[in-house]
Scaffold this motif. Structure first.
Motif, mmCIF file in Angstrom:
data_model
loop_
_atom_site.group_PDB
_atom_site.id
_atom_site.type_symbol
_atom_site.label_atom_id
_atom_site.label_comp_id
_atom_site.label_asym_id
_atom_site.label_seq_id
_atom_site.Cartn_x
_atom_site.Cartn_y
_atom_site.Cartn_z
ATOM 1 N N ALA A 33 0.842 -1.194 0.000
ATOM 2 C CA ALA A 33 0.000 0.000 0.000
ATOM 3 C C ALA A 33 0.878 1.245 0.000
ATOM 4 C CB ALA A 33 -0.908 0.008 1.222
ATOM 5 N N ALA A 34 0.411 2.244 -0.701
ATOM 6 C CA ALA A 34 1.157 3.501 -0.755
ATOM 7 C C ALA A 34 1.175 4.125 0.637
ATOM 8 C CB ALA A 34 0.514 4.453 -1.754
ATOM 9 N N ALA A 35 2.290 4.715 0.968
ATOM 10 C CA ALA A 35 2.434 5.341 2.287
ATOM 11 C C ALA A 35 1.456 6.508 2.401
ATOM 12 C CB ALA A 35 3.855 5.828 2.495
ATOM 13 N N GLN A 36 0.677 6.503 3.472
ATOM 14 C CA GLN A 36 -0.301 7.555 3.707
ATOM 15 C C GLN A 36 0.394 8.716 4.419
ATOM 16 O OE1 GLN A 36 -3.504 7.569 2.777
ATOM 17 N NE2 GLN A 36 -3.223 5.594 1.768
ATOM 18 N N PRO A 37 0.058 9.945 4.076
ATOM 19 C CA PRO A 37 0.660 11.075 4.791
ATOM 20 C C PRO A 37 0.137 11.122 6.230
ATOM 21 C CG PRO A 37 -1.024 11.840 3.276
ATOM 22 C CD PRO A 37 -0.845 10.366 3.023
ATOM 23 N N VAL A 38 0.961 11.680 7.099
ATOM 24 C CA VAL A 38 0.581 11.794 8.507
ATOM 25 C C VAL A 38 -0.491 12.883 8.622
ATOM 26 C CG1 VAL A 38 1.418 12.333 10.821
ATOM 27 C CG2 VAL A 38 2.875 11.095 9.223
ATOM 28 N N PRO A 39 -1.609 12.579 9.302
ATOM 29 C CA PRO A 39 -2.667 13.590 9.423
ATOM 30 C C PRO A 39 -2.191 14.810 10.204
ATOM 31 C CG PRO A 39 -3.436 11.432 10.170
ATOM 32 C CD PRO A 39 -1.973 11.312 9.900
ATOM 33 N N ALA A 40 -2.817 15.929 9.915
ATOM 34 C CA ALA A 40 -2.422 17.196 10.567
ATOM 35 C C ALA A 40 -2.658 17.149 12.065
ATOM 36 C CB ALA A 40 -3.184 18.359 9.945
ATOM 37 N N TRP A 41 -3.741 16.499 12.527
ATOM 38 C CA TRP A 41 -4.011 16.454 13.965
ATOM 39 C C TRP A 41 -2.927 15.666 14.683
ATOM 40 C CZ3 TRP A 41 -4.433 11.849 16.408
ATOM 41 C CH2 TRP A 41 -4.723 10.725 15.628
ATOM 42 N N ALA A 42 -2.356 14.641 14.006
ATOM 43 C CA ALA A 42 -1.292 13.855 14.646
ATOM 44 C C ALA A 42 -0.017 14.685 14.769
ATOM 45 C CB ALA A 42 -1.034 12.586 13.850
ATOM 46 N N LYS A 43 0.279 15.488 13.732
ATOM 47 C CA LYS A 43 1.456 16.348 13.811
ATOM 48 C C LYS A 43 1.299 17.384 14.917
ATOM 49 C CE LYS A 43 2.635 16.118 8.911
ATOM 50 N NZ LYS A 43 2.738 16.897 7.669
ATOM 51 N N THR A 44 0.115 17.974 15.002
ATOM 52 C CA THR A 44 -0.136 18.991 16.025
ATOM 53 C C THR A 44 -0.012 18.396 17.418
ATOM 54 O OG1 THR A 44 -1.632 20.092 14.504
ATOM 55 C CG2 THR A 44 -1.803 20.692 16.817
ATOM 56 N N THR A 45 -0.587 17.216 17.606
ATOM 57 C CA THR A 45 -0.514 16.563 18.915
ATOM 58 C C THR A 45 0.925 16.218 19.267
ATOM 59 O OG1 THR A 45 -2.706 15.658 18.540
ATOM 60 C CG2 THR A 45 -1.400 14.641 20.276
ATOM 61 N N ALA A 46 1.683 15.734 18.283
ATOM 62 C CA ALA A 46 3.078 15.375 18.544
ATOM 63 C C ALA A 46 3.914 16.604 18.901
ATOM 64 C CB ALA A 46 3.669 14.676 17.323
ATOM 65 N N LEU A 47 3.580 17.752 18.325
ATOM 66 C CA LEU A 47 4.325 18.968 18.654
ATOM 67 C C LEU A 47 3.897 19.575 19.979
ATOM 68 C CD1 LEU A 47 4.455 20.647 15.139
ATOM 69 C CD2 LEU A 47 6.339 19.592 16.377
ATOM 70 N N LEU A 48 2.621 19.410 20.347
ATOM 71 C CA LEU A 48 2.140 19.998 21.600
ATOM 72 C C LEU A 48 2.533 19.183 22.826
ATOM 73 C CD1 LEU A 48 -1.419 21.290 20.710
ATOM 74 C CD2 LEU A 48 0.604 22.614 21.221
ATOM 75 N N ALA A 49 2.747 17.888 22.678
ATOM 76 C CA ALA A 49 3.036 17.046 23.837
ATOM 77 C C ALA A 49 4.282 17.508 24.595
ATOM 78 C CB ALA A 49 3.141 15.590 23.407
ATOM 79 N N PRO A 50 5.437 17.706 23.940
ATOM 80 C CA PRO A 50 6.596 18.164 24.717
ATOM 81 C C PRO A 50 6.423 19.584 25.246
ATOM 82 C CG PRO A 50 7.200 17.836 22.409
ATOM 83 C CD PRO A 50 5.785 17.398 22.564
ATOM 84 N N THR A 51 5.697 20.418 24.518
ATOM 85 C CA THR A 51 5.465 21.781 24.989
ATOM 86 C C THR A 51 4.640 21.774 26.269
ATOM 87 O OG1 THR A 51 5.503 22.513 22.705
ATOM 88 C CG2 THR A 51 4.570 24.024 24.307
ATOM 89 N N LEU A 52 3.604 20.961 26.273
ATOM 90 C CA LEU A 52 2.756 20.863 27.462
ATOM 91 C C LEU A 52 3.544 20.284 28.642
ATOM 92 C CD1 LEU A 52 -0.122 21.199 28.552
ATOM 93 C CD2 LEU A 52 -0.551 18.863 27.855
ATOM 94 N N GLY A 53 4.331 19.273 28.380
ATOM 95 C CA GLY A 53 5.150 18.693 29.451
ATOM 96 C C GLY A 53 6.160 19.689 30.000
#
Length: 131
Positions: A33-53
């Motif tokens: 299967a063709a690689a699916q792009p990472v959804p925008a909500w997942a990128k946002t969550t991944a960037l906010l997690a260390p900031t929140l911590g």
């Protein structure tokens, strides 16, 4: 044989001469299967997690540094409460103490005070009348 009775890996095939027969077939290779792009909500969550911590960690350090000052402020507030309580109770205690000392009550004095000011930051003028 009915098509539903065929075992896995066996299919009905048509040969080049036009004859139809049963044959074992090789499983067809599936394309990955063709690689699916990472959804925008997942990128946002991944960037906010260390900031929140990091924000929670900074708040913890701030509270640990502020704790001695907060303890001092609570003790100062308790002292202010005691001062206010003493100030409100003192007239009652003095009034009860005067009556039992045997001195006669003095004349009652009336003071009238009139204060007026013009405007929000105007200078206040007042008069005091003793009767």
């Amino acid at each position: 044989m009915l098509p539903a009775e065929l075992p896995p890996g066996v299919e009905m095939v048509t040969l080049p001469g036009g004859y139809r027969t049963l044959a074992y077939t090789q499983p067809t290779a599936t394309t990955p299967a063709a690689a699916q792009p990472v959804p925008a909500w997942a990128k946002t969550t991944a960037l906010l997690a260390p900031t929140l911590g990091g924000g929670i960690a900074a708040a913890g350090f701030g509270i640990s540094y502020a704790a001695p000052g907060l303890i001092a402020m609570t003790e100062a507030l308790w002292a202010a409460i005691a001062l206010i309580a003493a100030g409100t109770l003192a007239p009652f205690l003095l009034r009860t103490g005067r009556g039992s000392s045997g001195r006669g009550a003095g004349p009652v004095q009336h003071v009238t005070q009139n204060i007026s000011a013009s405007g929000m930051f105007g200078r206040a003028n007042g008069t005091i009348n003793h009767r």
